[in-house]
Design an enzyme around this catalytic site. Structure first.
Site, PDB file in Angstrom:
ATOM      1  N   ARG A 114       1.268  -1.430   0.056  1.00  0.00           N
ATOM      2  CA  ARG A 114      -0.280  -0.340   0.259  1.00  0.00           C
ATOM      3  C   ARG A 114       0.678   1.400  -0.493  1.00  0.00           C
ATOM      4  NH1 ARG A 114      -2.656   2.661   4.526  1.00  0.00           N
ATOM      5  NH2 ARG A 114      -4.316   4.108   3.907  1.00  0.00           N
ATOM      6  N   HIS A 118       0.274   4.269  -2.818  1.00  0.00           N
ATOM      7  CA  HIS A 118       0.331   5.501  -2.779  1.00  0.00           C
ATOM      8  C   HIS A 118       1.247   5.766  -2.756  1.00  0.00           C
ATOM      9  CE1 HIS A 118      -3.449   5.084  -0.293  1.00  0.00           C
ATOM     10  NE2 HIS A 118      -3.681   3.495  -0.746  1.00  0.00           N
ATOM     11  N   HIS A 242      -5.734  -5.895  -4.081  1.00  0.00           N
ATOM     12  CA  HIS A 242      -6.935  -5.764  -3.476  1.00  0.00           C
ATOM     13  C   HIS A 242      -7.235  -7.794  -2.598  1.00  0.00           C
ATOM     14  CE1 HIS A 242      -9.254  -1.998  -3.961  1.00  0.00           C
ATOM     15  NE2 HIS A 242      -8.426  -1.747  -3.239  1.00  0.00           N
ATOM     16  N   TRP A 258     -10.813  -8.368   1.918  1.00  0.00           N
ATOM     17  CA  TRP A 258     -11.432  -8.753   0.895  1.00  0.00           C
ATOM     18  C   TRP A 258     -11.331 -10.321   0.336  1.00  0.00           C
ATOM     19  CZ3 TRP A 258      -8.438  -3.986   0.731  1.00  0.00           C
ATOM     20  CH2 TRP A 258      -8.809  -2.968   0.569  1.00  0.00           C
TER      21      TRP A 258
END
Length: 352
Positions: A114, A118, A242, A258
């Protein structure tokens, strides 16, 4: 000291020269960033230092470590600079640590992915701003935007590695950590190369709003990814990340994983989107969906948009039935993501 060094007898000097000549036959260890050693005559320079030394020459040789071998001292450690294999190993060790087993589902992998995602996904191709180059998430306002909430955990995890390998930029470290994490969790090899540099302050932080908002739909997804230069297939491939991790109520407001294996890279995300029945969750929180079977899994509106949109859905179906195709397309798109806006000045290292 000069006088004492000059007092070395010819016999002693000849003895030391002999030792150097024998040691010189041992190949020198090579590192990824260094030029290869000559195939012959590798020890000649040591011999030349001893034979041609006069006055301060021996002192210079001693102080610079050229006489370490002949004086019985262990040779100085070779420089670690640009040894990316060592950084990779350190990241792998971090993921395998006892501390990692206590975090979330037992791995730092998802949050490292992540962070890489990002810091890279803020890129805007029209203005050539944002992206991983600069590591501007170290500074406000980028560090404080809602989409990056909780990523201070990942940045702090990697700070000791930055101290251990001070020559690597934060932006290279963060993106390499994401690539290694994918691989360590069973995903494909991610082509990665160094060359990012760090900004000294937050003057060039990208504006808020460049990262996906999980509460929105298909048009929002396209707006975000098209701005970076991705097409519909690449959007779906990247969404497959995900399969990893979970949402946290105190960060994004959403809650839950998820997939059933949130620390294993797989195409399960796509299978679940197609095979499970997803109902809107009744709770005191933002709109999200839960699986009818166990009510333990969740999907965001942006996830559901992939099966509701007629152009996205065929790629979901493709990746659900062909995991190798998903791995290949994801690896290519993720590598591209990590390089957006980076002005590279060197070739991809052979073992990067």
């Amino acid at each position: 000291m000069f006088a004492s060094l000059r007092m070395l007898s010819r016999r002693a000097l000849a003895s030391q020269v002999s030792r150097v000549q024998s040691i010189a036959q041992v190949p020198l260890r090579q590192f990824s960033s260094e030029a290869a050693a000559p195939k012959s005559g590798g020890g000649g320079w040591k011999l030349a230092v001893l034979i041609g030394a006069a006055g301060g020459g021996l002192y210079y040789a001693k102080e610079n470590g050229y006489l370490d071998d002949v004086m019985g001292k262990a040779p100085a450690a070779a420089p670690k600079s640009h040894d990316y294999d060592q950084v990779r190993k350190a990241i792998s060790d971090l993921m395998a640590s006892d501390k990692a087993e206590e975090y979330d589902d037992g791995s730092f992998g998802p949050i490292l992915v992540r962070l890489a995602w990002h810091c890279s996904g803020s890129y805007d191709k029209a203005s050539n701003t944002g992206g991983s180059n600069g590591a501007t998430m170290r500074f406000a306002p980028e560090s404080d935007i809602g989409a990056n909430k909780g990523l201070d955990v990942a940045r702090k995890l990697l700070d000791p590695l930055k101290e251990e390998f001070p020559w690597i930029s934060y932006s290279d470290l963060w993106t390499l950590a994401g690539a290694v994490a994918i691989e360590e969790m069973g995903g494909p090899h991610i082509n990665w190369r160094p060359g990012r540099t760090d900004q000294p302050d937050g003057k060039n932080c990208p504006p808020d709003g460049r990262l996906p908002d999980g509460a929105k739909g298909a048009q929002h997804i396209r707006d975000i990814f098209y701005r970076m230069g991705f097409n519909d297939q690449e959007i779906v491939a990247l969404s497959g990340a995900h399969a990893l991790g979970r949402c946290h109520r105190d960060r994004s407001g959403f809650d839950g994983p998820w997939t059933n294996s949130p620390i294993t890279f797989s195409n399960e995300y796509f299978k679940l989107l197609l095979e499970e029945k997803w109902n809107k969750k009744k709770w005191n929180g933002p709109t999200q969906y839960e699986d009818k079977t166990s009510k333990a899994l969740m999907m965001l509106p942006t996830d559901m948009a992939l099966v509701w949109d007629k152009k996205f859905k065929p790629y979901v179906e493709l990746y659900a039935k062909d995991d190798q195709k998903f791995y290949d397309d994801f690896a290519k798109a993720f590598s591209t993501l990590l390089e957006l806006g980076v002005p590279f000045h060197e070739e991809l290292p052979a073992k990067a």
